[in-house]
Enzyme design. Sequence first.
Site, mmCIF file in Angstrom:
data_model
loop_
_atom_site.group_PDB
_atom_site.id
_atom_site.type_symbol
_atom_site.label_atom_id
_atom_site.label_comp_id
_atom_site.label_asym_id
_atom_site.label_seq_id
_atom_site.Cartn_x
_atom_site.Cartn_y
_atom_site.Cartn_z
ATOM 1 N N CYS A 28 -2.608 8.338 5.074
ATOM 2 C CA CYS A 28 -2.123 8.485 2.960
ATOM 3 C C CYS A 28 -3.507 8.680 2.622
ATOM 4 O O CYS A 28 -3.469 8.461 1.048
ATOM 5 C CB CYS A 28 -2.186 6.597 2.883
ATOM 6 S SG CYS A 28 -1.028 5.211 2.991
ATOM 7 N N GLU A 37 1.019 -0.621 -0.737
ATOM 8 C CA GLU A 37 -0.334 -0.333 0.321
ATOM 9 C C GLU A 37 0.483 1.433 -0.163
ATOM 10 O O GLU A 37 2.235 1.572 0.830
ATOM 11 C CB GLU A 37 -0.905 -0.590 1.468
ATOM 12 C CG GLU A 37 -1.949 1.032 1.253
ATOM 13 C CD GLU A 37 -1.665 1.829 1.941
ATOM 14 O OE1 GLU A 37 -1.896 3.005 1.646
ATOM 15 O OE2 GLU A 37 -1.405 2.317 3.071
#
Length: 542
Positions: free
Chosen positions: A327, A293
Amino acid sequence: MSNGFYNVPKAKNEVVKSYKKNSSELNELIKEYKNLYKQHIDIPMYIGQEKVYTKNKRSITLPHNHKHSIGTSNYGGEIEVKDAIKAAMEARKKWSAMKWEDRASIFLKAADLLAGPYRAKMNAATMLCQSKNVYQAEIDAACELIDFFRFNVQYMSQIYKEQPESLPGVWNRLEHRPLEGFIFAITPFNFTSICANLCAAPAMLGNVVIWKPAETQIYSANVIMELFEEAGLPKGVINMVTVSGEKISKVIFNDKNFSGLHFTGSTNVFRKLWKTIGENISNYKTYPRIVGETGGKDFIIAHETADAYEVATAISRGAFEYQGQKCSAASRAYIPSNIWPEVKTKLKSDLKEFRIGSPENPQNFINAVISEKAYDKIVDYITYAKNSKDANIIAGGNFNKKTGYFIEPTIIETSNPNFKTMVEEIFGPVITIFIYEPKEWIKTLNLVNNTSEYSLTGAVFAKDRYAIEYATKYLENSAGNFYINDKPTGAVVGQQPFGGSRGSGTNDKAGSILNLLRWVSPRTIKETFVPPKDYKYSFLQE
């Protein structure tokens, strides 16, 4: 010994404590924060049975008070990495053979320990060295990690229960083996829960792990290792090593037993690691699993029918909680001109109310960014916007690192939809807003879809259901986590499995059964009860 098919406790999301003024949980947390603040500890590497200390020690300071040290970490080199691999492979002999319900018990115990006696310490450690406020620490370091442990146990039991059909005379079985080797976990600074989960998820399935935490997260990483130890995790299953990326990569990616990478971090680093693995592919026993990720340039787009206050609140929270160091943080927004004046007024009012300072004061909504390196990078973007003809800073824009790495939440308005801060990942308390005419709704959706290389999170705001339906379909490849009339942050384990594609990663959805399936290698077993004794099939008869 008794045998059975065991039902695990049904997973439920941990309740987030409110930490109201003068509440017992707030008083306990602040007391623990102050207690840890006064201490000075030496954090070892955890390699097999040993806690390893070296002469290469690095000071651990606070982002919001970088002159204050609360400890040191011990850095090693190639020797320590080799020792960790050896310890992991030795631990694998018993760990991979342990019954799944016993592995489950360890992580269920870890969840209960974190929900109780470890809660204040884990949250306080995260507040201290990652500069998170009380609430951000609670939802991350405590609640999300508890959820990871409990829901992953539930998903693990589902995986093992899923079995193929069997016809008469045959029994078909499916077993899910741990990978043949070790997993390398590289974790970020911004979420304590992610750091622990990147190690725990593969380990839960019988794998062994070499863990490299970010240098700025080592303090809470140490608490994670203490939690694992008290929960009964055998030593050597998860080995925490603090070694430079270059040195650890040289050993890890040349070892034949390397079986998987579990990564959260920058897109460029992930691509480099993938390339290295590809170049060494013939060295490994098996094709490694690669799960990552990575970056994001997350968006909010509002339709002309959107509620201005709802949009403004989504920006205030989505862009600036934890200083935008998520994020999933909103980093670009597209607002129609008809609601922009009201959105702008509300945003500027919100930012004036934000209090900035140490997380020790629960009233501070904004704390420091993680490091001087991050601070300098973010400041460069703000300075660029200040000097550009295509942009105007309408709120914030100030910064100071004399005591801590403090940057005011900053809103940039631009007339250029491809302006630098609309395209590049900043990872700080900065959002750039582009104002569009309502008649250019479709054109603006196209901008959202094509402006960034990333595809992590995004949100659409509208009252018009046709507009919502159209945007949801049009932007289907623009975000792995898509939100309707909500900020693009705050994914909850078991509710919104998290992950994105394009430049944002492999979209293997942490907090779901999909991620766990990456850490097992299925084996089909077919048993025939009465085997044939003649090769001749019926069609061969005259």
